[in-house]
Scaffold this active site. Structure first.
Site, PDB file in Angstrom:
ATOM      1  N   CYS A  17       0.865  -0.837   0.204  1.00  0.00           N
ATOM      2  CA  CYS A  17      -0.045  -0.124  -0.103  1.00  0.00           C
ATOM      3  C   CYS A  17       0.968   1.256   0.056  1.00  0.00           C
ATOM      4  O   CYS A  17       1.789   1.420   0.935  1.00  0.00           O
ATOM      5  CB  CYS A  17      -1.041   0.069   1.346  1.00  0.00           C
ATOM      6  SG  CYS A  17      -1.568   1.538   1.755  1.00  0.00           S
TER       7      CYS A  17
ATOM      8  N   CYS B  60       0.382   3.323   3.306  1.00  0.00           N
ATOM      9  CA  CYS B  60       0.918   2.759   4.876  1.00  0.00           C
ATOM     10  C   CYS B  60       2.134   3.395   5.441  1.00  0.00           C
ATOM     11  O   CYS B  60       3.223   3.689   4.435  1.00  0.00           O
ATOM     12  CB  CYS B  60       0.920   1.184   4.695  1.00  0.00           C
ATOM     13  SG  CYS B  60      -0.565   0.251   4.815  1.00  0.00           S
TER      14      CYS B  60
END
Ligand code: H2U
Length: 347
Positions: A52, A55
């Protein structure tokens, strides 16, 4: 002929904030539905996703690396729609073909380091940190002399075009006040001039008398389905106090905004027992140094779902060519949202 009844007969409703209309067809809400109705599969996500780009600690598409943030985090959008360094200029031909250059700054706001949460699953304390970041960004961006409007918003869910399920929102700020906030500026000013009061404060006073379209409330804010709602479960959060923008909110009001944001989004998730998609955003006074005392800030939620986790309202044919239309009345939508529990269905 029976007398005209808003819950029975086709009619058009006026939006006093934008001067636009919506066609309401209450009689059609009773028509048979043959479309497929199914529950969306529950998605289990990890608290941290190494792939991601939002993140903590991960690398973004532009090659930048996120810090190991533990609360909220914002950065300049790596693919900004607006840019800071654009030469000033305009284009005009025969009064028909017109263009003007536009400067701006776009930011991405991470609501939480947790990849698996959404706003309705976050604690009010943590949402309050998001509110604080909105205020900080609004103040910082508006201090730039070329920024005249700051649009804070959130796209939630893949069907709203959200590219990543990590809880996040965006801010686009620019040198011109764009169309919708410009209309809201115009109509609120006009009302304030002729009535000497805030359009939304007067609207709220009437709404609180009837309780027909109220969804939920706390000491500082009221959430309701506006009389002129276009989307089936559209709602609006209005501060009880006439404030122009989020930077005027008191400490208590900021916490109350976090509280009501959670109440609304939990009800949304509970409606079809799905992570409810929407676009939401704050409309507030432009930052162009003009007199904006007429402005009454508010948060609008535009969710597309109509009847289940997968059946959405299509804004097509007539809506694209003529004007928006809805079947279920705002009063019925409000009643459905109002009767839902304020505890998340997954808890
Ligand atoms: P959505 O809120 O619609 O998912 O958009 C996410 C934004 O994140 C999108 O505008 C930006 C995209 O440009 N983005 C980055 O700034 N860096 C990245 O590494 C990927 C996506």
């Amino acid at each position: 002929m029976p007398t005209f009844d808003l819950s029975e007969h086709p009619h058009r409703r006026y939006n006093p904030l934008t001067g636009s209309w919506v066609l309401v067809s209450p009689h059609r809400a009773k028509r048979p539905w043959q479309g497929q109705v199914e529950k969306a599969p529950v998605e289990l996500r990890p608290a941290y996703d190494p792939k991601c780009y939002l993140c903590p600690g991960n690398e973004r598409a532009g090659g930048q690396q996120n810090p190991e943030y533990t609360g909220t985090y914002s950065f300049v959008n790596d693919f900004s729609a607006l840019l800071e360094d654009v030469p000033e200029g305009s284009y005009e031909k025969k009064g028909i073909f017109r263009a003007e250059s536009q400067r701006g700054v776009c930011k991405v706001i991470c609501f939480s380091p947790r990849h698996d949460l959404t706003i309705p699953q976050m604690e009010v304390r943590a949402i309050r940190k998001v509110v604080d970041l909105w205020v900080e960004e609004y103040e910082e961006l508006s201090s730039k002399d070329f920024i005249n409007y700051v649009q804070i918003f959130e796209n939630k869910g893949a069907i709203m075009g959200c590219s990543n399920l990590h809880p996040h929102g965006q801010i686009w700020s620019q040198s011109t006040v764009p169309e919708v906030p410009a209309l809201k500026t115009y109509y609120q000013q006009k009302y304030h001039k002729s009535h000497g009061s805030s359009l939304l404060a007067d609207c709220l006073r009437e709404e609180l008398k009837g309780n027909e379209r109220i969804v939920t409330a706390n000491d500082r804010f009221v959430a309701l389905v506006p009389f002129w709602a276009v989307w089936p479960f559209e709602t609006m959060i209005i501060p009880r106090r006439h404030v122009q923008n989020i930077s005027q909110l008191t400490d208590e009001e900021k916490s109350a905004l976090a509280d009501i944001y959670k109440r609304v989004t939990v009800r949304y998730d509970n409606l079809f027992e799905v992570s409810f998609p929407y676009s939401a955003g704050i409309h507030q006074s432009p930052t162009d140094g003009q007199d904006h005392r007429a402005w009454h800030m508010h948060v609008s939620f535009y969710p597309p779902l109509l009847r289940s986790a997968t059946v959405k309202k299509f804004m097509v044919g007539y809506e694209m060519l003529a004007e928006p239309q809805r079947d279920i009345t705002p009063e019925l939508s409000a009643a459905r949202l109002r009767e839902l529990p304020e505890r998340h269905y997954t808890e």
